[in-house]
Design a protein around this motif. Structure first.
Motif, mmCIF file in Angstrom:
data_model
loop_
_atom_site.group_PDB
_atom_site.id
_atom_site.type_symbol
_atom_site.label_atom_id
_atom_site.label_comp_id
_atom_site.label_asym_id
_atom_site.label_seq_id
_atom_site.Cartn_x
_atom_site.Cartn_y
_atom_site.Cartn_z
ATOM 1 N N ILE A 157 0.870 -1.174 0.000
ATOM 2 C CA ILE A 157 0.000 0.000 0.000
ATOM 3 C C ILE A 157 0.907 1.224 0.000
ATOM 4 O O ILE A 157 1.694 1.423 0.930
ATOM 5 N N GLY A 158 0.821 2.023 -1.030
ATOM 6 C CA GLY A 158 1.659 3.210 -1.148
ATOM 7 C C GLY A 158 0.866 4.484 -0.913
ATOM 8 O O GLY A 158 -0.330 4.550 -1.203
ATOM 9 N N PHE A 159 1.537 5.507 -0.389
ATOM 10 C CA PHE A 159 0.872 6.785 -0.154
ATOM 11 C C PHE A 159 1.880 7.918 -0.287
ATOM 12 O O PHE A 159 3.096 7.697 -0.256
ATOM 13 N N ASN A 160 1.357 9.126 -0.489
ATOM 14 C CA ASN A 160 2.184 10.339 -0.574
ATOM 15 C C ASN A 160 3.245 10.217 -1.672
ATOM 16 O O ASN A 160 4.438 10.325 -1.423
ATOM 17 N N TYR A 161 2.773 10.004 -2.913
ATOM 18 C CA TYR A 161 3.634 9.899 -4.095
ATOM 19 C C TYR A 161 4.706 8.808 -3.951
ATOM 20 O O TYR A 161 5.910 9.076 -4.008
ATOM 21 N N PRO A 162 4.277 7.568 -3.776
ATOM 22 C CA PRO A 162 5.242 6.469 -3.590
ATOM 23 C C PRO A 162 6.019 6.175 -4.866
ATOM 24 O O PRO A 162 5.539 6.422 -5.985
ATOM 25 N N ASP A 163 7.205 5.644 -4.680
ATOM 26 C CA ASP A 163 8.075 5.248 -5.785
ATOM 27 C C ASP A 163 7.488 3.997 -6.436
ATOM 28 O O ASP A 163 7.515 2.915 -5.877
ATOM 29 N N LYS A 164 6.952 4.148 -7.651
ATOM 30 C CA LYS A 164 6.283 3.033 -8.331
ATOM 31 C C LYS A 164 7.247 1.885 -8.598
ATOM 32 O O LYS A 164 6.883 0.702 -8.469
ATOM 33 N N GLN A 165 8.471 2.195 -8.972
ATOM 34 C CA GLN A 165 9.453 1.131 -9.226
ATOM 35 C C GLN A 165 9.740 0.346 -7.953
ATOM 36 O O GLN A 165 9.833 -0.885 -7.982
ATOM 37 N N MET A 166 9.854 1.034 -6.832
ATOM 38 C CA MET A 166 10.106 0.362 -5.558
ATOM 39 C C MET A 166 8.956 -0.590 -5.231
ATOM 40 O O MET A 166 9.173 -1.736 -4.819
ATOM 41 N N ILE A 167 7.730 -0.126 -5.416
ATOM 42 C CA ILE A 167 6.574 -0.976 -5.128
ATOM 43 C C ILE A 167 6.551 -2.185 -6.045
ATOM 44 O O ILE A 167 6.254 -3.301 -5.617
ATOM 45 N N ASP A 168 6.875 -1.975 -7.316
ATOM 46 C CA ASP A 168 6.934 -3.095 -8.264
ATOM 47 C C ASP A 168 7.905 -4.162 -7.780
ATOM 48 O O ASP A 168 7.658 -5.367 -7.932
ATOM 49 N N PHE A 169 9.028 -3.740 -7.216
ATOM 50 C CA PHE A 169 10.036 -4.686 -6.738
ATOM 51 C C PHE A 169 9.566 -5.442 -5.491
ATOM 52 O O PHE A 169 9.975 -6.573 -5.253
ATOM 53 N N LEU A 170 8.709 -4.817 -4.692
ATOM 54 C CA LEU A 170 8.304 -5.412 -3.421
ATOM 55 C C LEU A 170 7.241 -6.488 -3.578
ATOM 56 O O LEU A 170 7.163 -7.415 -2.769
ATOM 57 N N VAL A 171 6.394 -6.364 -4.585
ATOM 58 C CA VAL A 171 5.287 -7.311 -4.752
ATOM 59 C C VAL A 171 5.566 -8.215 -5.950
ATOM 60 O O VAL A 171 6.393 -7.918 -6.808
ATOM 61 N N ASP A 172 4.850 -9.331 -6.001
ATOM 62 C CA ASP A 172 5.004 -10.282 -7.102
ATOM 63 C C ASP A 172 4.005 -10.025 -8.219
ATOM 64 O O ASP A 172 4.140 -10.566 -9.310
ATOM 65 N N SER A 173 2.978 -9.229 -7.941
ATOM 66 C CA SER A 173 1.938 -8.964 -8.925
ATOM 67 C C SER A 173 1.310 -7.614 -8.656
ATOM 68 O O SER A 173 1.113 -7.221 -7.496
ATOM 69 N N GLU A 174 0.979 -6.887 -9.722
ATOM 70 C CA GLU A 174 0.298 -5.607 -9.563
ATOM 71 C C GLU A 174 -1.080 -5.777 -8.949
ATOM 72 O O GLU A 174 -1.669 -4.809 -8.463
ATOM 73 N N ASP A 175 -1.601 -6.998 -8.957
ATOM 74 C CA ASP A 175 -2.908 -7.259 -8.355
ATOM 75 C C ASP A 175 -2.896 -7.000 -6.851
ATOM 76 O O ASP A 175 -3.954 -6.817 -6.246
ATOM 77 N N TYR A 176 -1.696 -7.028 -6.241
ATOM 78 C CA TYR A 176 -1.588 -6.827 -4.798
ATOM 79 C C TYR A 176 -0.887 -5.510 -4.483
ATOM 80 O O TYR A 176 -0.116 -5.404 -3.540
ATOM 81 N N MET A 177 -1.200 -4.491 -5.282
ATOM 82 C CA MET A 177 -0.631 -3.164 -5.113
ATOM 83 C C MET A 177 -1.769 -2.150 -5.068
ATOM 84 O O MET A 177 -2.677 -2.186 -5.889
ATOM 85 N N LYS A 178 -1.733 -1.274 -4.079
ATOM 86 C CA LYS A 178 -2.732 -0.216 -3.973
ATOM 87 C C LYS A 178 -2.019 1.113 -3.714
ATOM 88 O O LYS A 178 -1.109 1.186 -2.874
ATOM 89 N N ILE A 179 -2.452 2.158 -4.418
ATOM 90 C CA ILE A 179 -1.923 3.501 -4.193
ATOM 91 C C ILE A 179 -3.048 4.363 -3.636
ATOM 92 O O ILE A 179 -4.100 4.516 -4.258
ATOM 93 N N ALA A 180 -2.822 4.903 -2.431
ATOM 94 C CA ALA A 180 -3.824 5.753 -1.795
ATOM 95 C C ALA A 180 -3.632 7.197 -2.273
ATOM 96 O O ALA A 180 -2.551 7.763 -2.135
ATOM 97 N N GLY A 181 -4.694 7.784 -2.815
ATOM 98 C CA GLY A 181 -4.603 9.147 -3.314
ATOM 99 C C GLY A 181 -4.819 10.208 -2.260
ATOM 100 O O GLY A 181 -4.627 11.394 -2.516
ATOM 101 N N SER A 182 -5.232 9.776 -1.058
ATOM 102 C CA SER A 182 -5.506 10.727 0.016
ATOM 103 C C SER A 182 -5.384 10.000 1.346
ATOM 104 O O SER A 182 -5.446 8.768 1.406
ATOM 105 N N PRO A 183 -5.225 10.746 2.437
ATOM 106 C CA PRO A 183 -5.196 10.104 3.757
ATOM 107 C C PRO A 183 -6.462 9.296 4.045
ATOM 108 O O PRO A 183 -6.404 8.221 4.634
ATOM 109 N N GLU A 184 -7.612 9.811 3.633
ATOM 110 C CA GLU A 184 -8.871 9.103 3.871
ATOM 111 C C GLU A 184 -8.905 7.768 3.124
ATOM 112 O O GLU A 184 -9.372 6.745 3.653
ATOM 113 N N GLU A 185 -8.413 7.767 1.891
ATOM 114 C CA GLU A 185 -8.366 6.514 1.126
ATOM 115 C C GLU A 185 -7.384 5.536 1.745
ATOM 116 O O GLU A 185 -7.621 4.323 1.762
#
Length: 230
Positions: A157-185
């Protein structure tokens, strides 16, 4: 370690949470509120997990900024004993330091000593911005030396403009990746969407692994359904 015939399967749930200064303010508040909701939901659902999946969730929480520390320093904690203590945000974002600490505990010699009847662990990253250290080096060490890590369910789960490449490296599939666009989300994803997702990993067909010396021996051959985070 003696295996009890009627012992529930232990579902190890690891959190790796960025508490660096970039997440100060609304974001760290949302993480705290989201985690509190999630913990309450897991506690409320504990009995149904035991009946439907013959499983018991146990939790470990690792937080990192300039350094890393285990909130659950004694190991995987039973949900009935676990209380969420609010986190604060400050310092750098050294993900590599956190991965080094994760490597030290993600084994039978570490936090996975609680039972022989283990399910595949889940690792949930909650990350902000980008790492300020060389996380790739430690990530490669984990991949090369730790089969628990390689076989684990990885969610980011990424927030506050997360590094997309870093997240790609951490997970095995984009299906298990979420980017929060706001604190509420961010609060909604952690508190409610994770509550819905996690039972998919407790399916009774899940593989149970037993570590022999430095390897993990697959004791079941049933295929896991490839559930995704819709």
């Amino acid at each position: 370690m003696k295996h009890l015939e009627n012992e529930k399967k232990i579902f190890p749930l690891f959190f790796v949470i960025d508490t660096s200064g970039g997440g100060a303010g609304e974001y760290i508040i949302s993480i705290n509120e989201g985690m509190k909701t999630l913990i309450n939901n897991l506690k409320a659902n504990a009995e149904s997990y035991g009946v439907e999946y013959d499983s018991e969730v146990r939790i470990a929480v690792l937080v990192y900024s300039s350094d890393a520390r285990w909130v659950t320093s004694s190991g995987l904690e039973q949900m009935s004993d676990f209380e969420w203590n609010y986190l604060t945000a400050s310092g750098l974002s050294n993900l590599g330091v956190a991965l080094l600490e994760l490597q030290s505990k993600l084994s039978r010699r570490g936090f996975l000593c609680v039972s022989e009847n283990l399910m595949i662990p889940a690792i949930i990253y909650i990350v902000e911005g980008s790492s300020t250290d060389d996380y790739n080096k430690q990530l490669n060490v984990l991949r090369e030396n730790n089969e628990w890590f390689n076989r684990s369910h990885k969610i980011c789960i990424g927030f506050n403009y997360p590094d997309k490449q870093m997240i790609d490296f951490l997970v095995d599939s984009e299906d298990y990746m979420k980017i929060a666009g706001s604190p509420e989300e961010l609060k909604e994803i952690i508190g409610n969407q994770l509550t819905e997702l996690l039972p998919k990993f407790m399916d009774t067909r899940a593989k149970v692994y037993e570590e022999t010396k430095n390897e993990i021996k697959d004791e079941k051959t049933d295929d896991l359904e490839d559930d995704t985070w819709a």
